[in-house]
Design a protein around this motif. Sequence first.
Motif, PDB file in Angstrom:
ATOM      1  N   PRO A 114     -67.637 -11.652 -28.242  1.00 49.71           N
ATOM      2  CA  PRO A 114     -67.940 -10.832 -29.428  1.00 49.71           C
ATOM      3  C   PRO A 114     -67.146  -9.532 -29.508  1.00 49.71           C
ATOM      4  N   ASP A 115     -66.596  -9.060 -28.390  1.00 49.68           N
ATOM      5  CA  ASP A 115     -65.841  -7.815 -28.400  1.00 49.68           C
ATOM      6  C   ASP A 115     -64.348  -8.009 -28.633  1.00 49.68           C
ATOM      7  N   ASN A 116     -63.938  -9.249 -28.766  1.00 50.94           N
ATOM      8  CA  ASN A 116     -62.516  -9.530 -28.921  1.00 50.94           C
ATOM      9  C   ASN A 116     -62.136  -9.443 -30.394  1.00 50.94           C
ATOM     10  N   GLU A 117     -61.497  -8.348 -30.790  1.00 50.76           N
ATOM     11  CA  GLU A 117     -61.143  -8.131 -32.191  1.00 50.76           C
ATOM     12  C   GLU A 117     -59.945  -8.981 -32.638  1.00 50.76           C
ATOM     13  N   TYR A 118     -59.166  -9.460 -31.681  1.00 55.10           N
ATOM     14  CA  TYR A 118     -58.077 -10.351 -32.065  1.00 55.10           C
ATOM     15  C   TYR A 118     -58.656 -11.626 -32.666  1.00 55.10           C
ATOM     16  N   PHE A 119     -59.742 -12.124 -32.054  1.00 51.32           N
ATOM     17  CA  PHE A 119     -60.417 -13.304 -32.591  1.00 51.32           C
ATOM     18  C   PHE A 119     -61.134 -12.975 -33.904  1.00 51.32           C
ATOM     19  N   SER A 120     -61.984 -11.940 -33.861  1.00 50.71           N
ATOM     20  CA  SER A 120     -62.908 -11.681 -34.972  1.00 50.71           C
ATOM     21  C   SER A 120     -62.252 -11.030 -36.181  1.00 50.71           C
ATOM     22  N   LYS A 121     -61.126 -10.369 -35.975  1.00 54.98           N
ATOM     23  CA  LYS A 121     -60.479  -9.663 -37.090  1.00 54.98           C
ATOM     24  C   LYS A 121     -59.117 -10.271 -37.426  1.00 54.98           C
ATOM     25  N   THR A 122     -58.177 -10.199 -36.475  1.00 58.82           N
ATOM     26  CA  THR A 122     -56.809 -10.633 -36.751  1.00 58.82           C
ATOM     27  C   THR A 122     -56.737 -12.101 -37.159  1.00 58.82           C
ATOM     28  N   LEU A 123     -57.358 -12.967 -36.359  1.00 60.43           N
ATOM     29  CA  LEU A 123     -57.239 -14.400 -36.631  1.00 60.43           C
ATOM     30  C   LEU A 123     -58.065 -14.834 -37.831  1.00 60.43           C
ATOM     31  N   VAL A 124     -59.186 -14.207 -38.050  1.00 59.36           N
ATOM     32  CA  VAL A 124     -59.980 -14.540 -39.231  1.00 59.36           C
ATOM     33  C   VAL A 124     -59.224 -14.151 -40.500  1.00 59.36           C
TER      34      VAL A 124
END
Length: 383
Positions: free
Chosen positions: A360-370
Amino acid sequence: MKQRVLMTLLGCSVIFSLSACGSSSEKSAGAAAETVETNAEAAGEVKIDTDVKAEDESQELPEINIGSNPGTGNIFGYIAMDKGFDREEGYVTKIIPFDNSTDALNALQAGKIDVGVNFGTAAPLTFVTKGADFTIIGGYVSGGMPVYAAADFEYKGLESFVGKNIATARAYTPDILWRGAMLDAGYDLEKDVTIMEFKKPSEALAAVKSGQADVGVGTNSTYLGAMASGLKVLCWTNDLDPSAVCCRQDVNTSWMKNNPELALSYLKSLIRAEDVFYSDQNYAVTLFAEYMGLEEDKARTLLLETNQELWLDPKSDGVQNMWQTLQDLNYADVGSLTVTDYINIDLYKQALDQLIEEYPDNEYFSKTLVERYEEYNKKMLGN
């Protein structure tokens, strides 16, 4: 403990510049290619050892047979193995080398491999038009393919190609993208330019080097050779079309349907590898150099300095554009086929959603890739 993974390169000639979007490494216009070719052919069979963390019970994990062009490399796969992501997600990687798209895609169609990684977009789509049941579930490389000319060539845009002799390897991804860009800009490919067609990108490069052609439409496999010859890059394929795609993750559709959880695990491991690639590029370069048999400066150039986008995202908008361009150029007869029947973007999104929940703290997953997923898959998302 450490589990040794042996990937047997089954007696193929490891040569550069034969794949649909190959990525070659030519030390001073050839030495690096000779290095890798020698490594691959020394005994007709090559074994590459990779250390990955695993438990003893990982011996029971299912295997995914991945076809890959050894001249292009497969950095996400290398990272997934080296970091042990494949085993953590529940499978073992087996890389099977192919030095050209035709052999790889024939093997994929026959079920001899499960996934084809770096064999372009046009080639698998053309196979689909001839009856192959493939599904694109992700990406690998976009862009990074140069259009080059002599150092004194003055380039102001596509208009600079008018009246020039253009060397290109017919039906390779950059050939299709360049021709498509010229058509979209309103140029007549029969009247406004003289197209010199070759079978291989290396032959197109040779034509420019000799002065036979003014401009070469190249693959990333010919980039170092072009630079070593004193040529300059006029533009890149992703300058011509920002949505442009090349190497996709192609799977045999029946394998995907019979092994949905395994396909999902495969994508999760590669998304994690992509995260590592962008967060620790020195590590990625070192690993790439080891696998490719290159000096690190050459590996860094090929991996980071060729304007390529290394993304696992399917970029389905670009795939659909390629499908249309194949028709516009009369390169393929699609009949009544619908290209979206051969693209699955949901599996990638499912893998990404699971990783967001797990990290849940990985912004590359939650922001960049989304954000990227929403940007490059608008047509299939209905946006």
